[in-house]
Design an enzyme around this catalytic site. Structure first.
Site, PDB file in Angstrom:
ATOM      1  N   TRP A 142       0.812  -1.220   0.000  1.00  0.00           N
ATOM      2  CA  TRP A 142       0.000   0.000   0.000  1.00  0.00           C
ATOM      3  C   TRP A 142       0.843   1.268   0.000  1.00  0.00           C
ATOM      4  CZ3 TRP A 142       1.839   2.481   4.159  1.00  0.00           C
ATOM      5  CH2 TRP A 142       2.384   1.693   5.168  1.00  0.00           C
ATOM      6  N   ASN A 143       2.133   1.165   0.365  1.00  0.00           N
ATOM      7  CA  ASN A 143       2.881   2.422   0.578  1.00  0.00           C
ATOM      8  C   ASN A 143       3.233   3.136  -0.724  1.00  0.00           C
ATOM      9  OD1 ASN A 143       4.747   0.437   0.000  1.00  0.00           O
ATOM     10  ND2 ASN A 143       6.280   1.185   1.432  1.00  0.00           N
ATOM     11  N   PRO A 167      -3.396  -6.530  -5.303  1.00  0.00           N
ATOM     12  CA  PRO A 167      -2.863  -5.356  -4.603  1.00  0.00           C
ATOM     13  C   PRO A 167      -3.180  -5.406  -3.109  1.00  0.00           C
ATOM     14  CG  PRO A 167      -4.932  -4.801  -5.648  1.00  0.00           C
ATOM     15  CD  PRO A 167      -4.696  -6.263  -5.955  1.00  0.00           C
ATOM     16  N   ALA A 168      -2.579  -4.489  -2.355  1.00  0.00           N
ATOM     17  CA  ALA A 168      -2.839  -4.417  -0.913  1.00  0.00           C
ATOM     18  C   ALA A 168      -4.289  -4.020  -0.659  1.00  0.00           C
ATOM     19  CB  ALA A 168      -1.900  -3.406  -0.279  1.00  0.00           C
ATOM     20  N   GLY A 220       6.640  -6.263   0.140  1.00  0.00           N
ATOM     21  CA  GLY A 220       5.924  -6.136   1.404  1.00  0.00           C
ATOM     22  C   GLY A 220       6.860  -6.471   2.549  1.00  0.00           C
ATOM     23  N   GLU A 242      10.927  -8.087  -2.569  1.00  0.00           N
ATOM     24  CA  GLU A 242      11.398  -6.763  -2.122  1.00  0.00           C
ATOM     25  C   GLU A 242      10.807  -6.556  -0.738  1.00  0.00           C
ATOM     26  OE1 GLU A 242      13.477  -4.959  -3.691  1.00  0.00           O
ATOM     27  OE2 GLU A 242      13.296  -5.434  -5.819  1.00  0.00           O
ATOM     28  N   LEU A 243      11.624  -6.649   0.294  1.00  0.00           N
ATOM     29  CA  LEU A 243      11.071  -6.717   1.657  1.00  0.00           C
ATOM     30  C   LEU A 243      11.447  -5.481   2.487  1.00  0.00           C
ATOM     31  CD1 LEU A 243      11.817 -10.525   2.075  1.00  0.00           C
ATOM     32  CD2 LEU A 243       9.771  -9.430   1.137  1.00  0.00           C
ATOM     33  N   CYS A 276      10.510   1.576   2.343  1.00  0.00           N
ATOM     34  CA  CYS A 276      11.478   0.529   2.707  1.00  0.00           C
ATOM     35  C   CYS A 276      12.905   1.055   2.658  1.00  0.00           C
ATOM     36  CB  CYS A 276      11.307  -0.652   1.775  1.00  0.00           C
ATOM     37  SG  CYS A 276      11.193  -0.116   0.081  1.00  0.00           S
ATOM     38  N   GLU A 377      12.285  -2.223  12.066  1.00  0.00           N
ATOM     39  CA  GLU A 377      11.910  -1.234  11.065  1.00  0.00           C
ATOM     40  C   GLU A 377      10.807  -0.343  11.653  1.00  0.00           C
ATOM     41  OE1 GLU A 377       9.927  -2.823   7.613  1.00  0.00           O
ATOM     42  OE2 GLU A 377      10.950  -1.420   6.305  1.00  0.00           O
ATOM     43  N   GLU A 454      14.586  -4.896  -9.266  1.00  0.00           N
ATOM     44  CA  GLU A 454      13.503  -4.325 -10.073  1.00  0.00           C
ATOM     45  C   GLU A 454      13.997  -3.069 -10.769  1.00  0.00           C
ATOM     46  OE1 GLU A 454       9.435  -6.011  -8.236  1.00  0.00           O
ATOM     47  OE2 GLU A 454      10.140  -4.196  -7.247  1.00  0.00           O
TER      48      GLU A 454
HETATM   49  P1  NAD Z   1       2.533  -6.765   4.136  1.00  0.00           P
HETATM   50  O1  NAD Z   1       3.588  -7.770   3.933  1.00  0.00           O
HETATM   51  O2  NAD Z   1       1.591  -6.956   5.241  1.00  0.00           O
HETATM   52  O3  NAD Z   1       1.638  -6.595   2.841  1.00  0.00           O
HETATM   53  C1  NAD Z   1       2.172  -6.516   1.537  1.00  0.00           C
HETATM   54  C2  NAD Z   1       1.256  -7.242   0.592  1.00  0.00           C
HETATM   55  O4  NAD Z   1       1.207  -8.596   0.996  1.00  0.00           O
HETATM   56  C3  NAD Z   1      -0.195  -6.757   0.570  1.00  0.00           C
HETATM   57  O5  NAD Z   1      -0.694  -6.872  -0.742  1.00  0.00           O
HETATM   58  C4  NAD Z   1      -0.903  -7.746   1.466  1.00  0.00           C
HETATM   59  O6  NAD Z   1      -2.246  -7.916   1.117  1.00  0.00           O
HETATM   60  C5  NAD Z   1      -0.132  -9.002   1.142  1.00  0.00           C
HETATM   61  N1  NAD Z   1      -0.170 -10.032   2.187  1.00  0.00           N
HETATM   62  C6  NAD Z   1      -0.201  -9.884   3.524  1.00  0.00           C
HETATM   63  N2  NAD Z   1      -0.245 -11.087   4.123  1.00  0.00           N
HETATM   64  C7  NAD Z   1      -0.221 -12.005   3.123  1.00  0.00           C
HETATM   65  C8  NAD Z   1      -0.252 -13.433   3.086  1.00  0.00           C
HETATM   66  N3  NAD Z   1      -0.296 -14.154   4.202  1.00  0.00           N
HETATM   67  N4  NAD Z   1      -0.213 -14.039   1.885  1.00  0.00           N
HETATM   68  C9  NAD Z   1      -0.167 -13.317   0.750  1.00  0.00           C
HETATM   69  N5  NAD Z   1      -0.150 -11.985   0.719  1.00  0.00           N
HETATM   70  C10 NAD Z   1      -0.171 -11.338   1.894  1.00  0.00           C
HETATM   71  O7  NAD Z   1       3.341  -5.426   4.209  1.00  0.00           O
HETATM   72  P2  NAD Z   1       2.758  -3.965   4.240  1.00  0.00           P
HETATM   73  O8  NAD Z   1       2.519  -3.630   5.649  1.00  0.00           O
HETATM   74  O9  NAD Z   1       1.648  -3.803   3.283  1.00  0.00           O
HETATM   75  O10 NAD Z   1       3.978  -3.131   3.623  1.00  0.00           O
HETATM   76  C11 NAD Z   1       5.000  -2.656   4.416  1.00  0.00           C
HETATM   77  C12 NAD Z   1       6.245  -3.491   4.275  1.00  0.00           C
HETATM   78  O11 NAD Z   1       6.633  -3.602   2.924  1.00  0.00           O
HETATM   79  C13 NAD Z   1       7.425  -2.896   4.976  1.00  0.00           C
HETATM   80  O12 NAD Z   1       8.094  -3.851   5.721  1.00  0.00           O
HETATM   81  C14 NAD Z   1       8.309  -2.367   3.855  1.00  0.00           C
HETATM   82  O13 NAD Z   1       9.651  -2.245   4.143  1.00  0.00           O
HETATM   83  C15 NAD Z   1       8.019  -3.300   2.770  1.00  0.00           C
HETATM   84  N6  NAD Z   1       8.236  -2.662   1.474  1.00  0.00           N
HETATM   85  C16 NAD Z   1       9.323  -3.007   0.768  1.00  0.00           C
HETATM   86  C17 NAD Z   1       9.594  -2.418  -0.454  1.00  0.00           C
HETATM   87  C18 NAD Z   1      10.784  -2.818  -1.248  1.00  0.00           C
HETATM   88  O14 NAD Z   1      10.875  -2.476  -2.402  1.00  0.00           O
HETATM   89  N7  NAD Z   1      11.722  -3.537  -0.711  1.00  0.00           N
HETATM   90  C19 NAD Z   1       8.722  -1.462  -0.974  1.00  0.00           C
HETATM   91  C20 NAD Z   1       7.611  -1.129  -0.230  1.00  0.00           C
HETATM   92  C21 NAD Z   1       7.377  -1.748   1.001  1.00  0.00           C
END
Ligand code: NAD
Length: 473
Positions: A142-143, A167-168, A220, A242-243, A276, A377, A454
């Site tokens: 979502w960010n 998507p989120a 995520g 990408e975490l 991130c 984080e 990416e």
């Molecule tokens: P999140 O992992 O909760 O969610 C990300 C995505 O994963 C969403 O679409 C969500 O619906 C999905 N998701 C959640 N649980 C899932 C599951 N069990 N199975 C499948 N999909 C699932 O993370 P968030 O809170 O939305 O995003 C924040 C995190 O993302 C932060 O830790 C940040 O650092 C990371 N992030 C990394 C990058 C990068 O490029 N490295 C970019 C943006 C965000």
């Protein structure tokens, strides 16, 4: 939802809220495994014909999507600000950055080169060809709700893959707007599919275990990325992850403290710290700590928090209440353990902010490794400063993390800049540069920050397999 070239509705929906006002913006279709299965089947059926198109045909469609995105940039930015919260100007920047991936990969599609490799045998020739990995399942956060979509879909489509996007749940409206653009650009039915859902877990599991999915691409949290990798491992699926990150930001005493404080403030409070690549540990050498902290205190204090739709607002809301709680827990823990508070440190509820998730831009110093913020984080608007004495030791401190995404160094000494660039165990190093990202440059992390890159030429390679041909002649 958008499956096999058709817009679909279900009776089951989930609400989307504005994080600045609490207003309910829309109800979105709540898809499940059944719809995700239909989307995978559609993508799989569309794959052979799509993979057989010429790179020039794929390029033309990506370019058309780029043009539509640029035409609709204001509209997309408003959708983003209302469902994600970032200031309108930042949303507009993200839309343009997102569009850049469509343009870059429209061009890069034409450069899917193989190689001709000399053989030791006079009667043999080797050649390689790149082939698309197949159906790609993409999960986005979502960010950055627009650019994370194009950063994954553009290279996948350029390579000849078909896609299912989930998507989120906080930002499905941006994904729907992007899907309208792809549909209008003229991608054939089944090539791009969208499944929106309130509960991502069953769909994630289906993506990871489905025999017709060739590759998972995820952005995520580290926790979810690890879970997906575990589920996909028995099928040996290709993965890009990408975490999370925990970026160090190092300021040596030969740098201009005011310039460095300006850079640190800009990158730390970008997207209210929900990035991130956000600096999570700021190391400042003792000689310039005082002017650095003074300049940063002034700049952080001058940030304007509010609804991103309002002119002059520089920091928007956090995504939800859980984010506020996490940030406040880290700040409280740091203060209890002896950190010094320069500015901020509390939730904001006054002056029209009562219904949103707002936290005051915060600056802490005297931060030590015992504090939560030094390891976890933050993903929020808190800058944590640690003063250091020994320039040799700071590299060790910076590398002492499980994460490995972005890092930053401010110095005017070229030899030191090189030593730091080579010594930092991170996928990205910004040297006097707070924005080391572009569609043309490979973005990604190491260790707990994930795998794969990416953007750039490397971004395309994530979606292909190399086929070797041996020809006896
Ligand atoms: P999140 O992992 O909760 O969610 C990300 C995505 O994963 C969403 O679409 C969500 O619906 C999905 N998701 C959640 N649980 C899932 C599951 N069990 N199975 C499948 N999909 C699932 O993370 P968030 O809170 O939305 O995003 C924040 C995190 O993302 C932060 O830790 C940040 O650092 C990371 N992030 C990394 C990058 C990068 O490029 N490295 C970019 C943006 C965000």
């Amino acid at each position: 939802m958008y499956i096999n070239g058709q817009w679909l509705s279900l009776e089951r929906t989930f609400p989307v809220y504005n994080p600045a006002t609490g207003e309910r913006l829309a109800e979105v279709v709540d898809g499940g495994v059944e719809q995700a299965e239909a989307a995978i089947q559609a993508a799989s059926a569309a794959f052979p014909a799509w993979a057989a198109t010429t790179a020039y045909q794929r390029s033309a469609l990506l370019y058309r999507a780029y043009e539509l995105m640029m035409q609709r940039q204001q509209e997309l930015a408003r959708t983003m600000t209302s469902e994600q919260g970032k200031p309108l100007r930042a949303a507009l920047n993200e839309v343009r950055y997102g569009a850049d991936f469509l343009l870059w990969f429209a061009e890069e599609a034409k450069r899917m080169y193989g190689e001709i490799i000399p053989s030791a045998r006079p009667d043999q020739r080797f050649l390689t060809q790149l082939m698309p990995v197949g159906v790609v399942a993409a999960i986005t956060p979502w960010n950055y709700p627009v650019s994370m979509i194009t950063r994954k879909l553009a290279p996948a489509l350029a390579a000849g893959c078909t896609v299912v996007l989930k998507p989120a749940e906080a930002t499905p409206l941006c994904a729907l707007a992007m899907m309208e653009i792809f549909a209008e650009a003229g991608f054939p039915p089944g090539v791009i599919n969208l499944v929106t859902a309130a509960d991502p877990a069953p769909i994630g599991e289906l993506f990871c275990t489905h025999p017709k999915v060739g590759k998972i691409t995820f952005t995520g949290s580290t926790a979810v990325g690890r879970k997906l990798a575990q589920m996909a491992a028995p099928q040996l699926k290709r993965m890009s992850l990408e975490l999370g990150g925990h970026a160090p930001f190092i300021v040596f005493d030969d740098a201009d403290p005011v310039h460095a404080a300006k850079g640190a403030t800009l990158v730390k409070f970008l997207n209210a710290g929900q990035a991130c690549i956000s600096p999570n540990r700021i190391y400042v050498q003792r000689g310039i700590a005082e002017p650095f902290l003074a300049a940063m205190t002034e700049r952080v204090g001058a940030l304007r928090v509010g609804d991103g739709m309002e002119q002059g607002v520089t920091v928007g809301p956090l995504v939800n209440e859980a984010a506020i709680d996490k940030v406040h827990r880290q700040v409280t823990d740091a203060l209890e353990k002896g950190a010094r508070l320069h500015v901020g440190g509390q939730r904001l509820r006054e002056g029209g902010l009562e219904r949103g998730h707002f936290y005051a831009p915060t600056l802490l110093s005297d931060v030590t490794p015992e504090m939560l913020i030094y390891r976890e984080e933050t993903f929020g608007p808190v800058a944590a400063v640690t003063v250091f004495d020994d320039p040799e030791q700071v590299l060790e401190l910076a590398n002492d993390t499980n994460y490995g995404l972005a890092s930053y160094v401010y110095t005017r000494d070229i030899a030191r800049a090189f030593r730091m660039f080579e010594g930092l165990r991170f996928g990205i190093v910004g040297i006097n540069d707070i924005n080391p990202t572009s569609a043309a440059a490979p973005f990604g992390g190491i260790k707990d920050s994930g795998m794969g890159r990416e953007g750039a030429r490397q971004g395309l390679l994530e979606y292909v397999e190399i086929k070797l041909g041996g020809f006896a002649i």
